[in-house]
Design an enzyme around this catalytic site. Structure first.
Site, mmCIF file in Angstrom:
data_model
loop_
_atom_site.group_PDB
_atom_site.id
_atom_site.type_symbol
_atom_site.label_atom_id
_atom_site.label_comp_id
_atom_site.label_asym_id
_atom_site.label_seq_id
_atom_site.Cartn_x
_atom_site.Cartn_y
_atom_site.Cartn_z
ATOM 1 N N ASP A 37 67.335 12.278 53.470
ATOM 2 C CA ASP A 37 67.568 11.288 54.499
ATOM 3 C C ASP A 37 67.326 11.647 55.915
ATOM 4 O O ASP A 37 67.613 11.623 56.409
ATOM 5 C CB ASP A 37 69.443 12.092 54.930
ATOM 6 N N HIS A 241 38.935 3.572 55.224
ATOM 7 C CA HIS A 241 40.248 3.669 55.347
ATOM 8 C C HIS A 241 40.489 5.252 55.299
ATOM 9 O O HIS A 241 41.812 5.918 55.083
ATOM 10 C CB HIS A 241 41.115 3.128 54.904
ATOM 11 N N ASP A 258 38.165 5.263 64.769
ATOM 12 C CA ASP A 258 38.463 4.371 64.714
ATOM 13 C C ASP A 258 40.037 4.104 64.903
ATOM 14 O O ASP A 258 40.920 5.096 64.369
ATOM 15 C CB ASP A 258 38.728 3.430 63.394
ATOM 16 N N ASP A 269 42.633 -1.484 68.919
ATOM 17 C CA ASP A 269 41.626 -1.468 68.332
ATOM 18 C C ASP A 269 40.351 -1.553 68.259
ATOM 19 O O ASP A 269 39.650 -2.366 68.284
ATOM 20 C CB ASP A 269 42.162 -2.453 66.834
ATOM 21 N N HIS A 348 33.235 -5.769 54.225
ATOM 22 C CA HIS A 348 35.049 -6.385 54.841
ATOM 23 C C HIS A 348 34.397 -7.294 56.376
ATOM 24 O O HIS A 348 33.090 -7.049 56.299
ATOM 25 C CB HIS A 348 35.882 -5.453 55.844
ATOM 26 N N HIS A 352 39.743 -9.650 63.178
ATOM 27 C CA HIS A 352 40.794 -10.319 62.796
ATOM 28 C C HIS A 352 41.241 -10.696 64.039
ATOM 29 O O HIS A 352 41.556 -10.166 65.114
ATOM 30 C CB HIS A 352 41.860 -9.132 62.132
ATOM 31 N N HIS A 359 46.560 -6.290 62.690
ATOM 32 C CA HIS A 359 45.998 -7.411 62.080
ATOM 33 C C HIS A 359 47.581 -8.547 62.247
ATOM 34 O O HIS A 359 48.208 -8.875 61.379
ATOM 35 C CB HIS A 359 46.058 -7.379 60.392
ATOM 36 N N GLU A 383 33.823 -6.485 64.602
ATOM 37 C CA GLU A 383 33.822 -5.359 64.095
ATOM 38 C C GLU A 383 32.965 -5.078 63.103
ATOM 39 O O GLU A 383 33.766 -4.500 61.898
ATOM 40 C CB GLU A 383 35.143 -4.620 64.202
ATOM 41 N N TYR A 387 28.317 0.759 55.998
ATOM 42 C CA TYR A 387 28.689 2.545 55.021
ATOM 43 C C TYR A 387 27.668 2.078 54.365
ATOM 44 O O TYR A 387 27.696 1.788 53.177
ATOM 45 C CB TYR A 387 29.474 2.108 54.712
ATOM 46 N N ARG A 411 30.497 1.726 62.456
ATOM 47 C CA ARG A 411 31.261 0.619 62.812
ATOM 48 C C ARG A 411 31.869 0.412 64.527
ATOM 49 O O ARG A 411 31.771 1.509 64.886
ATOM 50 C CB ARG A 411 32.654 0.260 62.183
ATOM 51 N N GLU A 413 33.648 -1.763 67.549
ATOM 52 C CA GLU A 413 35.039 -2.467 67.356
ATOM 53 C C GLU A 413 35.205 -2.744 68.361
ATOM 54 O O GLU A 413 35.857 -1.533 68.898
ATOM 55 C CB GLU A 413 35.985 -2.072 66.776
HETATM 56 N N1 GLY Z 1 41.762 -0.138 62.031
HETATM 57 C C1 GLY Z 1 42.148 -1.066 61.584
HETATM 58 C C2 GLY Z 1 40.832 -2.199 61.595
HETATM 59 O O1 GLY Z 1 40.188 -2.257 62.154
HETATM 60 O O2 GLY Z 1 41.230 -3.290 61.280
HETATM 61 MN MN MN Z 2 39.837 -0.938 63.678
HETATM 62 MN MN MN Z 3 40.175 -3.797 63.701
#
Ligand code: GLY
Ligand code: MN
Ligand code: MN
Length: 447
Positions: A37, A241, A258, A269, A348, A352, A359, A383, A387, A411, A413
């Site tokens: 619970d 991720h 990130d 983000d 990717h 977004h 997202h 972003e 890689y 990366r 972003e």
């Molecule tokens: N941190 C999730 C993304 O960059 O979409």
């Molecule tokens: Mn991100």
């Molecule tokens: Mn992102």
């Protein structure tokens, strides 16, 4: 700083104008159980929150613009001293009316009894079938009963339509009040990134950096990280991720962070990548500069009138040209793009929508063949990354990755607002020049 009651009212009004003779039903997020619970922290459903600011589970929001007495109805958990001692404060039925502006409010237990009253005159039920199957069935059963009664009553909703199609385009363009909250979430994350850049040193553990970042989030009243914080050193940066965050930082590592936070349900983000020892190796610097060039040129494509894919296409082109120059990819740039051979190293998309969800909702395409045109008030991330994992699956005919590039992951972003005449980089307070990444924020604040 928060969304005003007038703005919530305006949002409901806009939606009600769109549904006309219909009735819309929104279900709050259910409580999620972790084990036995013990519960996960509650996170309200974003559509529900967008329309009400009401932040409790076990609630239902109904909009019935055609109803004679009540257009905005809330069903909520009633006050209960004993239960509140265990599970916390409840707003209750009376305050749901007074503080949230509902025309009528009922205890949630009365939903089955009262709901038909708001559905029977409607020509359509607007409802999004969510994960709560029991509630989905409840809505269907009410609809079935109303249809069965149609011959005698003469009215019944003839269809169920998904609320996403009418609500999500509204959520996609941000109001000034929403932008203030997004800016605040970005500012908190900016401080956290700058602190991470200052404290990351060889010998520290990834989780120590994560702890500093999340401390800054909490200290400023952010409800939570916007998503699991990624602190990825060395080759971990090639795992998109990565959230283990348990490796010790080493001398020649790049560190990819990130991290963003959720402030009053609005999110930031942001990603930065820098050398933990304060100096890029020549290979790291080459890849970093390439990703930075792709990011800056992609951001230039974020402006009203451009379509959503233009900044992605620009980033891909810059990255592919660079990878061909370096001999990491071989062949004709257009063909590599056409055949998507770059996806071994850039798998990717470049961004977004960003808002109440990280997202965020709202379409990217208009029909199968056309991308949405950007408009002022939209917020998105830009972003790009590379890689260079030695385990990458190579497209046919592409060369093995030379050893010297192995394990480099970068990366960058930023969170970007589409403005009337271009864009504004909301996260510009986190530097990203090579100099700043090597020497800390004082070297190049804001660049
Ligand atoms: N941190 C999730 C993304 O960059 O979409
Ligand atoms: Mn991100
Ligand atoms: Mn992102």
């Amino acid at each position: 700083m928060s969304i005003s009651l007038e703005e919530y009212q305006q949002r409901r009004q806009t939606l009600m104008e769109k549904i006309g003779q219909g009735t819309a039903i929104f279900r709050s997020a259910p409580l999620a159980v972790m084990h036995n619970d013990v519960e996960y922290p509650f996170r309200q459903d974003s559509d529900f929150y967008y329309l009400s600011g009401f932040d409790e589970e076990e609630a239902v929001l109904v909009l019935a613009p055609h109803h004679e007495q009540h257009q905005f109805i809330l069903f909520v958990q009633p006050k209960n001293v004993e239960k509140e001692t265990w599970t916390g404060y409840r707003i209750g039925v009376e305050a749901a009316k007074k503080e949230f502006g509902a025309d009528e409010a009922y205890p949630i237990e009365e939903l089955d009894e009262k709901l038909p009253d708001y559905l029977k005159q409607a020509d359509c039920i607007y409802y999004h079938f969510g994960r709560d199957e029991a509630f989905n069935n409840k809505v269907l059963n009410h609809w079935r009963k109303l249809i069965a009664q149609f011959p005698k009553r003469g009215t019944a909703p003839s269809a169920i339509a998904d609320t996403n199609f009418i609500l999500h385009p509204l959520r996609q363009v941000k109001s000034d009040q929403e932008l203030s909250l997004i800016r605040h979430a970005v500012d908190i994350a900016t401080e956290a990134h700058n602190q991470a850049l200052t404290i990351a040193k060889p010998g520290k553990y990834e989780y120590e950096i994560q702890a500093e970042i999340e401390y800054i989030f909490s200290k400023h009243g952010a409800k939570s990280p916007a998503y699991p914080t990624i602190v990825a050193s060395g080759k971990n940066a090639c795992i998109l991720h990565y959230i283990d965050n348990n490796k010790q930082l080493e001398e020649n590592d790049l560190l990819l962070i990130d991290a963003g936070c959720c402030y009053q349900y609005y999110n930031s983000d942001i990603t930065r990548t820098f050398p933990v020892s304060g100096k890029f190796t020549p290979e790291q610097k080459t890849i970093y500069e390439l990703v930075l060039e792709a990011q800056l040129k992609a951001i230039d494509e974020v402006k009203p009138g451009n379509t959503y894919n233009q900044f992605h296409d620009k980033a891909v082109r810059v990255l592919v040209e660079g990878l061909v120059d370096l001999g990491i990819l071989q062949g004709n740039v257009d063909e590599i793009i056409e055949q998507e051979e770059y996806k071994s190293y850039y798998m990717h998309r470049t961004g977004h929508w960003l808002g109440l969800d990280v997202h965020d909702v709202g379409g990217y395409k208009v029909g199968e063949d056309h991308w949405q045109t950007l408009q002022p008030g939209q917020v998105l991330t830009v972003e790009p990354g590379l890689y260079l994992s030695p385990n990458a699956k190579l497209a046919e005919g592409q060369p093995e990755l030379p050893q010297r590039w192995h394990g480099i992951g970068v990366r960058i972003e930023d969170d970007v607002l589409v403005t009337r005449d271009g864009n504004e980089v909301l996260s510009a307070g986190v530097p990203k020049s090579v100099e700043a990444m090597e020497n800390g924020i004082s070297a190049n604040q804001g660049s």
